[in-house]
Design an enzyme around this catalytic site. Structure first.
Site, short mmCIF file in Angstrom:
data_model
loop_
_atom_site.label_atom_id
_atom_site.label_comp_id
_atom_site.label_asym_id
_atom_site.label_seq_id
_atom_site.Cartn_x
_atom_site.Cartn_y
_atom_site.Cartn_z
N SER A 164 0.92 -1.38 -0.24
CA SER A 164 0.00 0.25 -0.35
C SER A 164 0.46 1.26 0.25
O SER A 164 1.89 1.89 -0.69
CB SER A 164 -1.01 -0.27 1.20
N ALA B 272 -9.07 9.32 9.30
CA ALA B 272 -8.00 10.70 8.58
C ALA B 272 -7.23 10.59 7.24
O ALA B 272 -6.96 11.56 5.61
CB ALA B 272 -7.62 11.60 9.82
N ARG C 170 1.18 6.29 19.32
CA ARG C 170 0.65 4.36 19.23
C ARG C 170 2.35 3.89 18.25
O ARG C 170 2.84 4.67 17.65
CB ARG C 170 -0.20 4.78 18.40
N GLY D 286 1.18 -0.39 12.78
CA GLY D 286 1.18 -1.96 12.48
C GLY D 286 2.00 -1.87 10.94
O GLY D 286 1.45 -2.81 10.69
N ARG E 70 4.08 6.30 15.96
CA ARG E 70 3.12 7.51 15.68
C ARG E 70 2.96 8.54 16.52
O ARG E 70 2.81 7.89 17.63
CB ARG E 70 2.24 7.02 14.39
C1 G16 Z 1 -3.33 0.33 6.24
C2 G16 Z 1 -4.17 0.30 7.29
C3 G16 Z 1 -5.29 1.45 8.17
C4 G16 Z 1 -4.51 2.18 8.53
C5 G16 Z 1 -2.83 2.35 8.38
C6 G16 Z 1 -1.79 2.51 9.06
O1 G16 Z 1 -3.47 1.63 5.74
O2 G16 Z 1 -5.58 0.09 5.62
O3 G16 Z 1 -6.16 0.94 8.36
O4 G16 Z 1 -4.89 3.60 8.35
O5 G16 Z 1 -2.27 0.59 7.08
O6 G16 Z 1 -2.06 2.20 9.87
P1 G16 Z 1 -0.75 2.34 11.09
O7 G16 Z 1 -0.72 3.59 11.76
O8 G16 Z 1 -0.87 0.95 11.80
O9 G16 Z 1 0.71 2.05 10.29
P2 G16 Z 1 -2.44 1.18 3.53
O10 G16 Z 1 -3.59 1.75 3.09
O11 G16 Z 1 -1.49 1.37 4.06
O12 G16 Z 1 -2.91 -0.57 3.80
#
Ligand code: G16
Length: 550
Positions: free
Chosen positions: A69, A380, A504, A507, A513
């Site tokens: 992503s 957001a 936090r 993930g 972050r």
């Molecule tokens: C993924 C999740 C999202 C999340 C983002 C950031 O997005 O699908 O729900 O907001 O990661 O997550 P974190 O702050 O835990 O790194 P994407 O667009 O990267 O698949």
């Protein structure tokens, strides 16, 4: 028997996908995500899990997406998609982690046997898996590891090719609902475009077309797919100008462009030179997120992020529901701690809708949104969609309007249920949703933006030795561990007007972050960097303390 599990066959295949020593894999916010060269064994095992999940669910087709992503190009990742296009049931994430960490072939077989016995899986059931990948250079090699895993368990394999993540979610649901009352659509890429394009044209019919929309496709898979979608919609309904659409040159994916870059940096992406009154939007690398933006008369950059989209969509749907006379249908909005404080106030006080706050990750938002008849959920960062419950769908399909105005509103609601991807946040579908609403309202981006003013906010990444020591509670708004850190953050926050900040572990990236907002831009930036410095000093920061704005 063809469908039964042959453990010797699995061991023989697993030899070619050994787990590296000394690595602990975790199924995170959106599956496994890390440097692509560490993922071979993980993806092989995710294939195995997909097959087990399909057997468990009466041979339903399971989706597997290989993507990282918004992450940089050298990363990759993988996630499983359940039969109706939703994220893998959370209790199975632990099995994914267990499988990924089984060190030897024998350990792997032991874990498979445990999963089978705990879930009472009938080994002889056939299994079916559909997979896709984004445009990352590491994709093809990882696909072959996946296919080895699927073949080791004799699954039926459907290769959906290079696709956006939401297209894979869409097709998974289509396969599993084909020929039923809940049929979601044709299980093809073409079927996806047709469904969206027909719905879009129904909603904008008779309304003057808006000015062109510039789309920064993050040099990812969204570029060719948006081009295809635009052909189906037709230039007379929507004029799209693609930028950052070079998805074949290595090194360009998400580099200084895309939704994450724009949202985090609060600035235009590379290659975008829009002027006052132009309209622009950015996708991320696998086209599951979107943010909008424009520049003001004085050249100031203005962001319309996921919160703004939630407000726009929520307001439009509430108006349609009221006009249609469907007061029995309740509308709710789901956000995360990253939602701007002003957006929550707007939703609650102006739109009068209930708002829930859940931890980061589409899986959490999606489940919460299912509690409403119409559940609008957006992070957001631009990731989100709108869910219609069975009750809402039935009502919208069957009700008859008493007046032309009512009938018109019902028709639009019906089209929205097709236009909006019901499985997951989808940049292409969300783009059409926003464009449809703005076309109906004949609004500029500035008019949309005027609903409320964001509190200045800032996101900072802090690199630490071990982000897993950070534990949160209260929908990630408070730190429980490291002990004492939250009290120090509270003290800092109390020094700033309208201050709010939380910390936090990510993930999806190896960082912690930090989010902050405050009454003025200056105060907000100071607060963000002070909290980031605190985290760095107190919790094993490495590689340079974030110190901009201090
Ligand atoms: C993924 C999740 C999202 C999340 C983002 C950031 O997005 O699908 O729900 O907001 O990661 O997550 P974190 O702050 O835990 O790194 P994407 O667009 O990267 O698949």
């Amino acid at each position: 028997m063809q469908n039964s599990i042959n453990y010797d066959q699995i061991k023989a295949a697993a030899v070619y996908h050994p787990k590296p020593q000394n690595i602990k894999y975790t199924y995170g916010t959106a599956g496994f995500r890390m440097k692509a060269d560490l993922l071979d064994s993980v993806i092989f095992r995710v294939g195995i899990l997909g097959v087990l999940r399909s057997k468990k669910l009466d041979s339903k087709t399971i989706g597997i997406m290989i993507t990282a992503s918004h992450n940089p190009e050298q990363d990759n990742g993988v996630k499983l998609v359940d039969p109706y296009g939703e994220m893998l049931e959370q209790s199975w994430e632990d099995y994914a982690t267990l499988l990924a960490n089984a060190q030897t072939e024998d350990d792997l077989v032991d874990v498979i046997k445990q999963i089978i016995s705990k879930n009472d899986i009938d080994e002889s059931k056939p299994a079916s898996v559909v997979y896709a990948r984004d445009t990352r250079p590491s994709g093809p090699a990882l696909v072959s590891a996946l296919v080895d895993g699927l073949k080791a368990l004799n699954a039926k394999i459907i290769d959906f090719g290079i696709k956006t993540t939401p297209q894979l979610h869409y097709v998974t649901r289509c396969y599993n609902t084909q020929g039923t009352m809940d049929s979601y659509g044709e299980p093809t890429e073409e079927g996806y475009y047709k469904k969206l394009a027909i719905a879009f044209r129904k909603i904008v019919v008779g309304k003057p077309r808006l000015s062109p929309i510039y789309i920064d496709a993050a040099n990812g898979v969204g570029a060719p797919k948006m081009r295809e979608l635009a052909k189906h919609i037709g230039n007379d309904n929507l004029e799209v100008i693609l930028i950052n659409d070079d998805y074949t040159t290595q090194g360009k994916l998400n580099y200084q462009c895309g939704a994450d870059f724009v949202k985090t940096g609060q600035k235009l992406p590379f290659g975008c030179s829009i002027k006052y009154q132009d309209r622009a939007a950015s996708f991320d690398g696998d086209a599951d997120r979107i943010v909008y933006y424009y520049v003001d008369e004085d050249g100031t950059f203005r962001l319309l992020d996921g919160d703004k989209i939630a407000g726009l969509a929520g307001g439009f749907i509430i108006d349609l529901v009221k006009t249609a006379g469907l007061e029995g249908i309740n509308v709710g909005v789901v956000q995360t701690a990253y939602a701007n404080g002003s957006s929550t106030t707007y939703l609650e006080k102006v739109l009068n809708v209930p708002v829930s706050c859940v931890p980061t990750g589409v899986k959490h938002l999606h489940h919460e949104a299912e509690k409403y008849d119409v559940g609008v959920y957006f992070e957001a960062n631009g990731h989100g969609t709108v869910l219609f419950s069975q009750k809402a769908l039935k009502t919208i399909q069957s009700v008859k309007g008493q007046t032309a105005e009512q009938e018109n509103a019902i028709e639009k609601l019906r089209a929205l249920t097709d236009l909006i991807n019901q499985t997951v946040g989808d940049a292409l579908s969300d783009l059409l949703l926003v464009e449809a609403i703005l076309t109906n309202r004949q609004w500029t981006l500035k008019q949309w933006d005027q609903a409320y003013s964001d509190l200045p906010n800032r996101l900072v990444k802090v690199v630490v030795e071990n982000r897993h020591i950070f534990k949160t509670t209260d929908a990630e708004r408070k730190l429980v561990e490291p002990a004492g850190l939250q009290e120090q953050i509270n003290k800092l926050v109390s020094e700033y007007k309208d201050g709010r900040s939380f910390v936090r572990p990510s993930g999806t990236e190896d960082v912690v972050r930090v989010y902050a907002e405050a009454a003025t831009r200056e105060e907000c930036d100071k607060l963000a960097y002070k909290v980031a410095g605190l985290v760095y000093d107190q919790a094993g920061g490495t590689g340079g303390k974030p110190k901009e704005f201090l």
